[in-house]
Design a protein around this motif. Structure first.
Motif, short mmCIF file in Angstrom:
data_model
loop_
_atom_site.label_atom_id
_atom_site.label_comp_id
_atom_site.label_asym_id
_atom_site.label_seq_id
_atom_site.Cartn_x
_atom_site.Cartn_y
_atom_site.Cartn_z
N THR A 67 0.86 -1.18 0.00
CA THR A 67 0.00 0.00 0.00
C THR A 67 0.90 1.23 0.00
OG1 THR A 67 -1.68 -1.16 1.27
CG2 THR A 67 -1.78 1.23 1.30
N GLN A 78 0.73 5.27 0.75
CA GLN A 78 -0.06 6.36 1.32
C GLN A 78 0.70 7.66 1.06
OE1 GLN A 78 -0.18 5.14 5.43
NE2 GLN A 78 -1.99 3.88 5.12
N PRO A 132 -4.20 10.53 -1.75
CA PRO A 132 -4.88 9.24 -1.86
C PRO A 132 -4.01 8.06 -1.43
CG PRO A 132 -4.22 10.00 -4.02
CD PRO A 132 -3.87 11.10 -3.06
N ARG A 158 -2.62 0.96 -4.28
CA ARG A 158 -2.23 -0.45 -4.09
C ARG A 158 -1.26 -0.84 -5.18
NH1 ARG A 158 -2.07 -3.41 -0.19
NH2 ARG A 158 -2.50 -5.27 -1.37
N LYS A 170 -2.68 0.78 -8.52
CA LYS A 170 -4.08 1.18 -8.65
C LYS A 170 -4.50 2.15 -7.57
CE LYS A 170 -5.74 -3.20 -10.56
NZ LYS A 170 -6.73 -4.26 -10.38
N GLU A 171 -5.41 3.03 -7.93
CA GLU A 171 -6.12 3.86 -6.96
C GLU A 171 -7.56 3.39 -7.02
OE1 GLU A 171 -7.07 8.52 -5.90
OE2 GLU A 171 -6.30 8.02 -7.87
N ASN A 172 -8.03 2.78 -5.93
CA ASN A 172 -9.30 2.05 -5.94
C ASN A 172 -9.20 0.99 -7.02
OD1 ASN A 172 -10.33 3.62 -3.81
ND2 ASN A 172 -10.91 5.22 -5.26
N GLU A 173 -10.01 1.04 -8.04
CA GLU A 173 -9.92 0.06 -9.13
C GLU A 173 -9.33 0.66 -10.40
OE1 GLU A 173 -10.38 -3.28 -8.92
OE2 GLU A 173 -10.54 -2.77 -6.79
N LYS A 174 -8.94 1.93 -10.35
CA LYS A 174 -8.37 2.61 -11.51
C LYS A 174 -6.86 2.38 -11.55
CE LYS A 174 -7.74 7.13 -13.57
NZ LYS A 174 -7.68 8.56 -13.30
#
Length: 164
Positions: A37, A39, A44, A47, A61-65
């Motif tokens: 991860t 941070q 934001p 992952r 990825k940021e969320n699923e993007k």
């Protein structure tokens, strides 16, 4: 500009510039470098995950993007590709020489954007990464994320070299 990536412990690395924390890189597991991860300070959370169990390539990825994708080449170069629809770019991380542990990040025009040099701390069995960047690097979107992606690439490359 100069940056430094320092280990806090075996799972956590901190990116600093002028002793100000820009972000943290946190491995999910001490014994695996497949998932992490990122941070960004006041930003934001991202992952980093391997694309396949059989390859070293990973995706950020940021969320699923999807933001970045990496590809390890046969000659040990690592290509980082941005996945932004309007502004796709490739950056190549190359070793400065065959025996050198210093790496350069090049843009598509083969201009050097930064130099990253590990500083091994044998007493603690850890490594800091000292980074000198050009003015052109400062204009890159998600530059902190790219620095952490480079860290992931170098750690993966080192892990594979240990098993050869």
């Amino acid at each position: 500009m100069e940056y430094i990536i320092k280990p806090v412990n075996s799972k956590i690395y901190v990116l600093e510039q002028n002793q100000n924390e820009l972000g943290r890189f946190i491995y999910d597991n001490v014994f695996s470098c497949n998932k992490a991860t990122v941070q960004i300070t006041n930003g934001p959370v991202f992952r980093i995950e391997n694309i396949s169990a059989w390859r070293s390539d990973f995706i950020v990825k940021e969320n699923e993007k999807s933001i970045f994708k990496s590809r390890f080449d046969w000659n040990s170069d690592i290509t980082f590709s941005t996945l932004e629809q309007e502004n796709n770019k490739d950056y190549i991380l190359k070793a400065k020489g065959f025996w050198s542990d210093t790496h350069s990040l090049l843009d598509q025009d083969k201009s050097e954007l930064l130099e990253i040099k590990p500083a091994y701390k044998w007493k603690n069995f850890s490594c800091e990464y000292h980074i000198k960047s050009s003015e052109a690097f400062q204009t890159i979107n998600h530059k902190e994320l790219l620095l952490f992606s480079i860290l992931q690439g170098l750690k993966t490359k080192l892990m594979h070299a240990a098993f050869l």
